[in-house]
Structure formats: structure tokens, C-alpha cells
Scaffold this motif. Structure first.
Motif, PDB file in Angstrom:
ATOM      1  N   ASN A 175       0.761  -1.199   0.047  1.00 14.26           N
ATOM      2  CA  ASN A 175      -0.094  -0.014  -0.058  1.00 14.26           C
ATOM      3  C   ASN A 175       0.903   1.207   0.058  1.00 14.26           C
ATOM      4  OD1 ASN A 175       0.600   0.651   2.809  1.00 14.26           O
ATOM      5  ND2 ASN A 175      -0.278  -1.550   3.012  1.00 14.26           N
ATOM      6  N   LYS A 176       0.211   2.391   0.047  1.00  6.21           N
ATOM      7  CA  LYS A 176       1.076   3.432   0.219  1.00  6.21           C
ATOM      8  C   LYS A 176       2.001   3.684   1.247  1.00  6.21           C
ATOM      9  CE  LYS A 176      -2.211   6.413   2.805  1.00  6.21           C
ATOM     10  NZ  LYS A 176      -3.205   7.511   2.683  1.00  6.21           N
ATOM     11  N   TRP A 177       2.147   2.939   2.292  1.00  5.63           N
ATOM     12  CA  TRP A 177       3.018   2.885   3.308  1.00  5.63           C
ATOM     13  C   TRP A 177       4.107   1.745   3.268  1.00  5.63           C
ATOM     14  CZ3 TRP A 177      -2.328   3.090   4.628  1.00  5.63           C
ATOM     15  CH2 TRP A 177      -2.760   4.317   4.983  1.00  5.63           C
ATOM     16  N   ASN A 178       3.688   0.921   2.371  1.00 13.01           N
ATOM     17  CA  ASN A 178       4.660  -0.208   2.119  1.00 13.01           C
ATOM     18  C   ASN A 178       4.491  -0.353   0.539  1.00 13.01           C
ATOM     19  OD1 ASN A 178       6.280  -2.438   2.487  1.00 13.01           O
ATOM     20  ND2 ASN A 178       4.602  -3.802   2.483  1.00 13.01           N
ATOM     21  N   PRO A 179       4.991   0.388  -0.129  1.00 10.97           N
ATOM     22  CA  PRO A 179       4.843   0.140  -1.814  1.00 10.97           C
ATOM     23  C   PRO A 179       5.617  -1.170  -2.259  1.00 10.97           C
ATOM     24  CG  PRO A 179       6.293   2.053  -1.192  1.00 10.97           C
ATOM     25  CD  PRO A 179       5.838   1.527   0.084  1.00 10.97           C
ATOM     26  N   PHE A 180       5.385  -1.672  -3.398  1.00 10.55           N
ATOM     27  CA  PHE A 180       5.802  -2.576  -4.160  1.00 10.55           C
ATOM     28  C   PHE A 180       6.744  -1.958  -4.990  1.00 10.55           C
ATOM     29  CE2 PHE A 180       6.517  -5.540  -7.633  1.00 10.55           C
ATOM     30  CZ  PHE A 180       6.728  -6.837  -6.979  1.00 10.55           C
ATOM     31  N   ILE A 181       8.090  -2.289  -4.860  1.00 20.34           N
ATOM     32  CA  ILE A 181       9.026  -1.968  -5.666  1.00 20.34           C
ATOM     33  C   ILE A 181       9.667  -2.665  -6.497  1.00 20.34           C
ATOM     34  CG2 ILE A 181      11.364  -0.500  -5.825  1.00 20.34           C
ATOM     35  CD1 ILE A 181      10.463   0.626  -3.026  1.00 20.34           C
ATOM     36  N   SER A 182       9.798  -2.703  -8.017  1.00 18.89           N
ATOM     37  CA  SER A 182      10.164  -3.807  -8.669  1.00 18.89           C
ATOM     38  C   SER A 182      11.385  -2.910  -9.719  1.00 18.89           C
ATOM     39  CB  SER A 182       9.177  -4.169  -9.575  1.00 18.89           C
ATOM     40  OG  SER A 182       9.830  -5.363 -10.726  1.00 18.89           O
ATOM     41  N   GLY A 183      12.683  -3.262  -9.451  1.00 21.72           N
ATOM     42  CA  GLY A 183      13.704  -2.418 -10.067  1.00 21.72           C
ATOM     43  C   GLY A 183      13.681  -0.944  -9.652  1.00 21.72           C
ATOM     44  N   ASP A 184      13.550  -0.084 -10.934  1.00 22.69           N
ATOM     45  CA  ASP A 184      13.289   1.236 -10.637  1.00 22.69           C
ATOM     46  C   ASP A 184      11.763   1.635 -10.544  1.00 22.69           C
ATOM     47  OD1 ASP A 184      12.771   1.053 -13.088  1.00 22.69           O
ATOM     48  OD2 ASP A 184      14.253   2.357 -13.583  1.00 22.69           O
ATOM     49  N   LYS A 185      10.799   0.795 -10.713  1.00 20.37           N
ATOM     50  CA  LYS A 185       9.341   1.120 -10.657  1.00 20.37           C
ATOM     51  C   LYS A 185       8.575   0.931  -9.467  1.00 20.37           C
ATOM     52  CE  LYS A 185       5.488  -0.146 -13.478  1.00 20.37           C
ATOM     53  NZ  LYS A 185       4.758  -0.960 -14.465  1.00 20.37           N
ATOM     54  N   VAL A 186       7.942   1.918  -8.858  1.00 18.58           N
ATOM     55  CA  VAL A 186       7.138   1.760  -7.874  1.00 18.58           C
ATOM     56  C   VAL A 186       5.591   1.420  -8.139  1.00 18.58           C
ATOM     57  CG1 VAL A 186       6.156   2.830  -5.944  1.00 18.58           C
ATOM     58  CG2 VAL A 186       8.651   3.246  -6.279  1.00 18.58           C
ATOM     59  N   GLU A 187       5.066   0.329  -7.971  1.00 15.22           N
ATOM     60  CA  GLU A 187       3.645  -0.078  -8.329  1.00 15.22           C
ATOM     61  C   GLU A 187       2.784   0.670  -7.416  1.00 15.22           C
ATOM     62  OE1 GLU A 187       2.873  -2.102 -10.775  1.00 15.22           O
ATOM     63  OE2 GLU A 187       4.588  -2.899 -11.209  1.00 15.22           O
ATOM     64  N   ASP A 188       1.659   1.200  -8.094  1.00 16.90           N
ATOM     65  CA  ASP A 188       0.595   2.048  -7.371  1.00 16.90           C
ATOM     66  C   ASP A 188      -0.694   0.842  -7.091  1.00 16.90           C
ATOM     67  OD1 ASP A 188      -0.232   1.353  -9.810  1.00 16.90           O
ATOM     68  OD2 ASP A 188      -1.131   3.384 -10.091  1.00 16.90           O
ATOM     69  N   GLY A 189      -1.495   1.418  -6.167  1.00 14.57           N
ATOM     70  CA  GLY A 189      -2.322   0.564  -5.511  1.00 14.57           C
ATOM     71  C   GLY A 189      -2.247  -0.212  -4.360  1.00 14.57           C
ATOM     72  N   ASP A 190      -3.318  -0.790  -3.934  1.00 16.50           N
ATOM     73  CA  ASP A 190      -3.179  -1.810  -2.626  1.00 16.50           C
ATOM     74  C   ASP A 190      -3.373  -3.044  -3.184  1.00 16.50           C
ATOM     75  OD1 ASP A 190      -3.150   0.567  -1.222  1.00 16.50           O
ATOM     76  OD2 ASP A 190      -4.968   0.306  -0.096  1.00 16.50           O
ATOM     77  N   PHE A 191      -2.442  -4.087  -2.782  1.00 21.84           N
ATOM     78  CA  PHE A 191      -2.710  -5.413  -2.885  1.00 21.84           C
ATOM     79  C   PHE A 191      -2.054  -6.479  -2.291  1.00 21.84           C
ATOM     80  CE2 PHE A 191       1.034  -4.113  -5.261  1.00 21.84           C
ATOM     81  CZ  PHE A 191       1.882  -4.927  -5.433  1.00 21.84           C
ATOM     82  N   PHE A 192      -2.654  -7.649  -2.099  1.00 23.06           N
ATOM     83  CA  PHE A 192      -1.977  -8.697  -1.300  1.00 23.06           C
ATOM     84  C   PHE A 192      -1.094  -9.162  -2.196  1.00 23.06           C
ATOM     85  CE2 PHE A 192      -6.237  -8.281   0.815  1.00 23.06           C
ATOM     86  CZ  PHE A 192      -5.694  -7.746   1.949  1.00 23.06           C
TER      87      PHE A 192
END
Length: 199
Positions: A175-192
Motif C-alpha cells: 500500500n502507500k505505506w509499504n509500496p511494491f518496488i520492482s527495479g526502479d518502478k514503484v507499483e501503485d494501488g493496494d494489493f496482497f
């Protein structure tokens, strides 16, 4: 009816794949899987797969909260991009009918494989084909030590499917407090984030 998962190609006409055919005994529900080599499917069939993906995710977005800013969803072009990155692109068949697809990222070193996309035609959902598909995919990759995937927080049907039907466990909440980071890309949205350890 026969049920199968076939690896497909887009640009490489000489690429081989595997079909896993599921034959269902109506009396005792026993399942047999048969593997055989096949040629890559035609580009025209890939176009149909892309359309199925877009319709499937459009249906899923009907459950998105009305008060939230719209999130991006996968498009048909994403399948092509993932193929170009070297991912396995699979076509899912019920008998001879194309009903969905999957994209798998395979790590032969760690044995940890990631489901990038898994989708069934909106017209075919609720018939148990998703569970059969997952069983066929697991058989397609017998050396997998761990499966991983992510799904949006609001798709309760997906969460039910992966936990109760496929045996996954939720290991992270991005989520916005724990974003998913893949390489230099930060994924938006909340997901499990889901994981399944294989025996």
C-alpha cells in the motif's frame, strides 16, 4: 471434456510448447493428465487471448470501490511485453475452446516462480475451470519450490480462489505505506502478495 494448458509463442514460429490435457471421468471424478509436444499457436489466436484478458479484467473492475481513484489494469499489449521479457505465455483450453491465459515468470535457479497474469474468460467464470487451470499449471512446472503472485485487495473472489482453492497464503500487504518496488518502478494501488510453498 478435455482440459489443457498450452505454452504459446508470438513471434517465434519454431517455439515448442506443452499441452496438459485433463480428462474428467464423470462417474468417479478421477483426473488424468497427458503431456504432448505441439507447435506454437498462430498470431490470430494470440489476438483472441489478448481480448479475453481485457474483458476479464474489465469485469473484475466492476468491484472496484466507487470512491477510489481508478487503478490501471492489464491490457493485451502487456502479454506481448511480458513475452518479450522472456516470460512463459500459456493459453488455457477447455476442449478446443480458448478460455483464458497465464503468464509465468520462471526462475530456474531459485525455483521460485511468479504468476504475472492468470485470467479466465468472463463467460466461463464460476464453473470450476480456474481451479482446474491452476492444477494444470502446477503440473506444467513440477520443479517449482515456491509460487508467488499479487492480487488487488478488493477482489474478494480472487482472494478466496488463491487461498481456499489453490492453497496460497497472504504474506504481504502492499500500500502507500509499504509500496511494491520492482527495479526502479514503484507499483501503485493496494494489493496482497501470496505465496505457496511446494512439498
Amino acid at each position: 471434456p478435455a482440459f489443457g494448458v498450452k505454452q504459446i509463442g508470438i513471434c517465434k514460429s519454431d517455439k515448442k510448447g506443452l499441452v496438459l490435457e485433463r480428462r474428467n471421468n464423470q462417474m468417479n471424478r478421477k483426473v488424468d493428465l497427458r503431456i504432448k509436444s505441439v507447435e506454437s499457436v498462430e498470431t490470430s489466436e494470440m489476438s483472441e487471448l489478448m481480448l479475453i484478458l481485457e474483458k476479464s479484467f474489465a469485469t473484475a473492475m466492476e468491484y472496484y470501490p466507487k470512491n477510489k481513484e481508478k487503478m490501471s489494469t492489464p491490457s493485451g499489449k502487456d502479454i506481448v511485453n511480458l513475452w518479450n521479457e522472456g516470460k512463459d505465455v500459456l493459453a488455457i483450453y477447455d476442449s478446443s475452446k480458448l478460455i483464458g491465459g497465464a503468464v509465468i515468470s520462471v526462475d530456474h535457479v531459485s525455483g521460485s516462480n511468479t504468476v504475472e497474469l492468470l485470467f479466465i474468460s468472463a463467460d466461463e467464470k464460476g464453473k470450476g475451470l480456474g481451479t482446474q487451470t491452476w492444477q494444470a499449471i502446477e503440473r506444467r512446472y513440477p520443479d517449482t519450490r515456491k509460487w508467488e503472485l499479487g492480487t488487488p485487495y478488493f477482489l474478494k473472489q480472487n482472494i478466496h480462489f488463491y487461498i481456499n482453492k489453490c492453497g496460497f497464503h497472504i504474506t504481504k500487504y502492499y500500500n502507500k505505506w509499504n509500496p511494491f518496488i520492482s527495479g526502479d518502478k514503484v507499483e501503485d494501488g493496494d494489493f496482497f502478495w501470496f505465496e505457496k510453498e511446494m512439498a
